[in-house]
Design a protein around this motif. Structure first.
Motif, PDB file in Angstrom:
ATOM      1  N   UNK A 162      22.740  64.477  77.532  1.00 44.21           N
ATOM      2  CA  UNK A 162      21.352  64.077  77.298  1.00 44.21           C
ATOM      3  C   UNK A 162      20.836  64.783  76.054  1.00 44.21           C
ATOM      4  N   UNK A 163      20.328  63.992  75.113  1.00 45.49           N
ATOM      5  CA  UNK A 163      19.768  64.533  73.874  1.00 45.49           C
ATOM      6  C   UNK A 163      18.296  64.150  73.819  1.00 45.49           C
ATOM      7  N   UNK A 164      17.429  65.115  73.534  1.00 50.86           N
ATOM      8  CA  UNK A 164      15.999  64.842  73.474  1.00 50.86           C
ATOM      9  C   UNK A 164      15.416  65.370  72.166  1.00 50.86           C
ATOM     10  N   UNK A 165      14.248  64.839  71.830  1.00 49.87           N
ATOM     11  CA  UNK A 165      13.523  65.295  70.650  1.00 49.87           C
ATOM     12  C   UNK A 165      12.047  64.992  70.862  1.00 49.87           C
ATOM     13  N   UNK A 166      11.227  65.612  70.076  1.00 53.98           N
ATOM     14  CA  UNK A 166       9.807  65.271  70.054  1.00 53.98           C
ATOM     15  C   UNK A 166       9.467  64.644  68.721  1.00 53.98           C
ATOM     16  N   UNK A 167       8.779  63.522  68.767  1.00 50.36           N
ATOM     17  CA  UNK A 167       8.294  62.878  67.549  1.00 50.36           C
ATOM     18  C   UNK A 167       6.854  63.272  67.254  1.00 50.36           C
ATOM     19  N   UNK A 168       6.260  64.070  68.149  1.00 52.26           N
ATOM     20  CA  UNK A 168       4.911  64.559  67.919  1.00 52.26           C
ATOM     21  C   UNK A 168       3.835  63.508  68.109  1.00 52.26           C
ATOM     22  N   UNK A 169       2.595  63.940  67.994  1.00 52.74           N
ATOM     23  CA  UNK A 169       1.473  63.011  68.083  1.00 52.74           C
ATOM     24  C   UNK A 169       1.235  62.376  66.718  1.00 52.74           C
ATOM     25  N   UNK A 170       0.167  61.593  66.602  1.00 53.06           N
ATOM     26  CA  UNK A 170      -0.087  60.848  65.367  1.00 53.06           C
ATOM     27  C   UNK A 170      -0.231  61.776  64.167  1.00 53.06           C
ATOM     28  N   UNK A 171      -0.935  62.875  64.341  1.00 56.61           N
ATOM     29  CA  UNK A 171      -1.129  63.814  63.236  1.00 56.61           C
ATOM     30  C   UNK A 171       0.205  64.425  62.799  1.00 56.61           C
ATOM     31  N   UNK A 172       1.018  64.845  63.766  1.00 52.09           N
ATOM     32  CA  UNK A 172       2.313  65.457  63.447  1.00 52.09           C
ATOM     33  C   UNK A 172       3.214  64.466  62.735  1.00 52.09           C
ATOM     34  N   UNK A 173       3.208  63.224  63.202  1.00 50.46           N
ATOM     35  CA  UNK A 173       4.074  62.216  62.602  1.00 50.46           C
ATOM     36  C   UNK A 173       3.647  61.904  61.167  1.00 50.46           C
ATOM     37  N   UNK A 174       2.360  61.858  60.933  1.00 52.44           N
ATOM     38  CA  UNK A 174       1.877  61.543  59.591  1.00 52.44           C
ATOM     39  C   UNK A 174       2.262  62.650  58.605  1.00 52.44           C
ATOM     40  N   UNK A 177       5.920  62.260  58.036  1.00 55.59           N
ATOM     41  CA  UNK A 177       6.159  61.065  57.228  1.00 55.59           C
ATOM     42  C   UNK A 177       6.012  61.383  55.736  1.00 55.59           C
ATOM     43  N   UNK A 178       4.933  62.082  55.389  1.00 58.28           N
ATOM     44  CA  UNK A 178       4.705  62.399  53.986  1.00 58.28           C
ATOM     45  C   UNK A 178       5.779  63.341  53.454  1.00 58.28           C
ATOM     46  N   UNK A 179       6.229  64.276  54.318  1.00 60.77           N
ATOM     47  CA  UNK A 179       7.283  65.199  53.903  1.00 60.77           C
ATOM     48  C   UNK A 179       8.585  64.450  53.634  1.00 60.77           C
ATOM     49  N   UNK A 180       8.887  63.431  54.457  1.00 55.07           N
ATOM     50  CA  UNK A 180      10.092  62.634  54.251  1.00 55.07           C
ATOM     51  C   UNK A 180      10.008  61.828  52.954  1.00 55.07           C
ATOM     52  N   UNK A 181       8.848  61.266  52.692  1.00 54.46           N
ATOM     53  CA  UNK A 181       8.670  60.505  51.453  1.00 54.46           C
ATOM     54  C   UNK A 181       8.894  61.409  50.244  1.00 54.46           C
ATOM     55  N   UNK A 221      17.005  67.075  54.988  1.00 55.21           N
ATOM     56  CA  UNK A 221      15.734  66.393  55.273  1.00 55.21           C
ATOM     57  C   UNK A 221      14.878  67.234  56.208  1.00 55.21           C
ATOM     58  N   UNK A 222      13.572  67.243  55.981  1.00 58.39           N
ATOM     59  CA  UNK A 222      12.683  68.033  56.851  1.00 58.39           C
ATOM     60  C   UNK A 222      12.715  67.522  58.291  1.00 58.39           C
ATOM     61  N   UNK A 223      12.723  68.449  59.227  1.00 54.91           N
ATOM     62  CA  UNK A 223      12.764  68.113  60.653  1.00 54.91           C
ATOM     63  C   UNK A 223      11.359  67.887  61.186  1.00 54.91           C
ATOM     64  N   UNK A 224      11.232  66.926  62.090  1.00 59.13           N
ATOM     65  CA  UNK A 224       9.939  66.679  62.733  1.00 59.13           C
ATOM     66  C   UNK A 224       9.466  67.920  63.482  1.00 59.13           C
ATOM     67  N   UNK A 225      10.411  68.717  64.001  1.00 56.24           N
ATOM     68  CA  UNK A 225      10.025  69.896  64.778  1.00 56.24           C
ATOM     69  C   UNK A 225       9.265  70.909  63.928  1.00 56.24           C
ATOM     70  N   UNK A 226       9.454  70.850  62.606  1.00 57.99           N
ATOM     71  CA  UNK A 226       8.734  71.757  61.705  1.00 57.99           C
ATOM     72  C   UNK A 226       7.281  71.339  61.515  1.00 57.99           C
ATOM     73  N   UNK A 227       6.952  70.125  61.944  1.00 56.28           N
ATOM     74  CA  UNK A 227       5.611  69.587  61.685  1.00 56.28           C
ATOM     75  C   UNK A 227       4.817  69.326  62.967  1.00 56.28           C
ATOM     76  N   UNK A 228       5.342  69.767  64.103  1.00 54.07           N
ATOM     77  CA  UNK A 228       4.619  69.569  65.353  1.00 54.07           C
ATOM     78  C   UNK A 228       3.400  70.485  65.408  1.00 54.07           C
ATOM     79  N   UNK A 229       2.250  69.899  65.724  1.00 53.33           N
ATOM     80  CA  UNK A 229       1.069  70.734  65.916  1.00 53.33           C
ATOM     81  C   UNK A 229       1.096  71.372  67.302  1.00 53.33           C
ATOM     82  N   UNK A 262       4.608  53.466  66.332  1.00 50.57           N
ATOM     83  CA  UNK A 262       3.789  53.832  67.481  1.00 50.57           C
ATOM     84  C   UNK A 262       4.543  54.721  68.472  1.00 50.57           C
ATOM     85  N   UNK A 263       5.823  54.985  68.231  1.00 48.42           N
ATOM     86  CA  UNK A 263       6.524  55.944  69.090  1.00 48.42           C
ATOM     87  C   UNK A 263       6.008  57.342  68.808  1.00 48.42           C
ATOM     88  N   UNK A 264       5.890  58.138  69.850  1.00 49.63           N
ATOM     89  CA  UNK A 264       5.445  59.511  69.678  1.00 49.63           C
ATOM     90  C   UNK A 264       5.933  60.377  70.829  1.00 49.63           C
TER      91      UNK A 264
END
Length: 429
Positions: A162-174, A177-181, A221-229, A262-264
């Motif tokens: 089982x592999x899991x991750x957090x995509x964060x809420x809308x603020x974290x994802x945004x 997203x900008x960091x990936x761009x 590439x920057x990890x989403x975990x670095x941007x979780x609020x 819309x995934x989070x």
């Protein structure tokens, strides 16, 4: 001309169908215990359901859908996945107003995707899935994962990850997203055509690209975990705690993504680690989608679900040498001797079946010996021998095939006799 099934489709023959039924019944029992109800949606939907519900930028919508215009000029699409139709039904029938919340649903459905056929991935595929709508409690995320793991455990699979991750809420994802761009823009010309488009539309999906997976920029590439609020971190910690309380092992993979905007919060996959299973190891993927219901015209309602490919499940069972019951023994087979007995057997088999007894008879005008051979091929537990003498005496000879024991039974008592025998009664007599 050779008539064959279309490319990417297969016939499930009777012996294999018995395995499918066994697996499906096991899954249904798990869903019953988890208090999920079944939903059945149409085979096709208005194309907009998938354009909005899956996303215009996805491979499914851009490359894989079977879309056609009906005679009224309406664009319809054969169902490529299960979540959007269930959410459409949830919105249309106002299930968000149900007194009991959350709404917990499961489905078995055929999906259609135009892609290159390979083992375990066909153009017509069978999927089991669940959707829970109406709760943002992280305990629901853990329950959905637990349900999937329970299905695999109860069917006998052990080589699972089982592999899991957090995509964060809308603020974290945004923020992510900008960091990936910013990260991938200097390498844009080195990426595949699809990823160049994703950089603008949905850069997170670049991380899931099969063509560019070995590009050096992927590794840095920057990890989403670095941007979780703080809120997102707290949510993810609760999910992990609940999994640990249930004794479910997991790994955190910061590169695991669900590609739609819309995934989070929670995303997860369960993979097979069985030797020889193949290069594509994922058995099930799921995640939380706290924006999809609004996208399809409903009120703000949180949701989470997963889709499980049944072909891949059966492949995993085969890889781990799990035996699946493929055929059931026939309760009884009627052997007739003479025209009168053949005629009487029509009435007799009707009576047996209407009393819950599985029965069959000969329809090929075979001789007595050949009828007994047919009973053996069907693995009949009992053979009922009926001739003119038996009809006159209103009796029938019943032979138990496993022991060879024979009884002469009054026809008026046959149903009761067989019901007792088949239920285990008289075992000690």
């Amino acid at each position: 001309m050779s008539m064959k099934a279309p490319r990417g489709t297969v016939d499930i023959l009777p012996e294999e169908a018995a395995k499918w039924q066994f697996v499906e019944n096991k899954i249904k029992d798990v869903c019953r215990r988890y208090h999920f109800d079944e939903i059945r949606t149409p085979l096709f939907e208005h194309t907009e359901v998938f354009q909005r519900g899956v996303g215009d930028s996805t491979d499914i919508v851009q490359k894989e859908m079977y879309t056609f215009d009906d005679r009224g000029g309406r664009s319809l699409t054969l169902r490529p996945e299960g979540t959007a139709p269930v959410v459409r039904s949830f919105v249309e029938h106002k299930m968000h107003g149900n007194a009991s919340q959350p709404v917990k649903l499961y489905y078995f459905a055929q999906m259609f995707r135009y892609e290159r056929p390979q083992k375990g991935r066909m153009r017509q595929l069978n999927q089991f899935g669940v959707e829970v709508m109406g709760s943002s409690d992280p305990a629901v995320d853990a329950e959905v994962i637990d349900l999937a793991m329970s299905v695999y455990r109860e069917l006998g699979l052990t080589s699972l990850k089982l592999v899991i991750n957090s995509l964060g809420d809308k603020e974290s994802r945004e923020n992510h997203r900008q960091a990936l761009i910013n990260h991938f823009t200097p390498h844009k010309d080195e990426l595949c055509h699809d990823c160049q488009n994703r950089l603008v539309q949905n850069p997170m999906r670049i991380l899931d690209c099969k063509k560019d997976k070995d590009h050096p920029a992927m590794k840095t590439a920057p990890s989403i975990l670095e941007y979780l609020n703080e809120t997102s971190v707290g949510y993810f910690e609760k999910v992990k705690t609940y999994l640990e309380l249930m004794g479910i092992d997991y790994e955190v993979d910061p590169n695991l993504v669900r590609g739609l905007d819309y995934y989070n919060h929670t995303a997860f996959e369960i993979m097979s680690e069985a030797e020889g299973f193949g290069a594509i190891t994922t058995l099930v993927g799921g995640g939380r989608y706290n924006g999809l219901i609004e996208e399809l015209g409903g009120p703000a309602t949180p949701g989470i679900g997963f889709g499980m490919g049944l072909e891949r499940l059966l492949m995993a069972l085969e890889a781990e040498n799990v035996e699946i019951p493929a055929a059931q023994d026939l309760d009884c087979f009627i052997v007739t001797v003479g025209d009168e007995a053949d005629k009487y057997s029509v009435q007799l088999i009707h009576e047996l079946r209407n009393n819950g007894i599985q029965a069959d008879r000969d329809y090929q005008e075979r001789k007595t010996k050949a009828q007994f051979k047919a009973a053996d091929r069907f693995h009949a537990k009992y053979v009922l021998v009926l001739g003119e003498n038996e009809i006159n005496q209103k009796t029938i000879n019943v032979k138990e095939m496993q022991t060879g024991n024979q009884d002469e039974v009054p026809l008026s008592q046959l149903v009761h006799y067989l019901q007792e025998k088949l239920s285990g009664g008289n075992d000690n007599e």
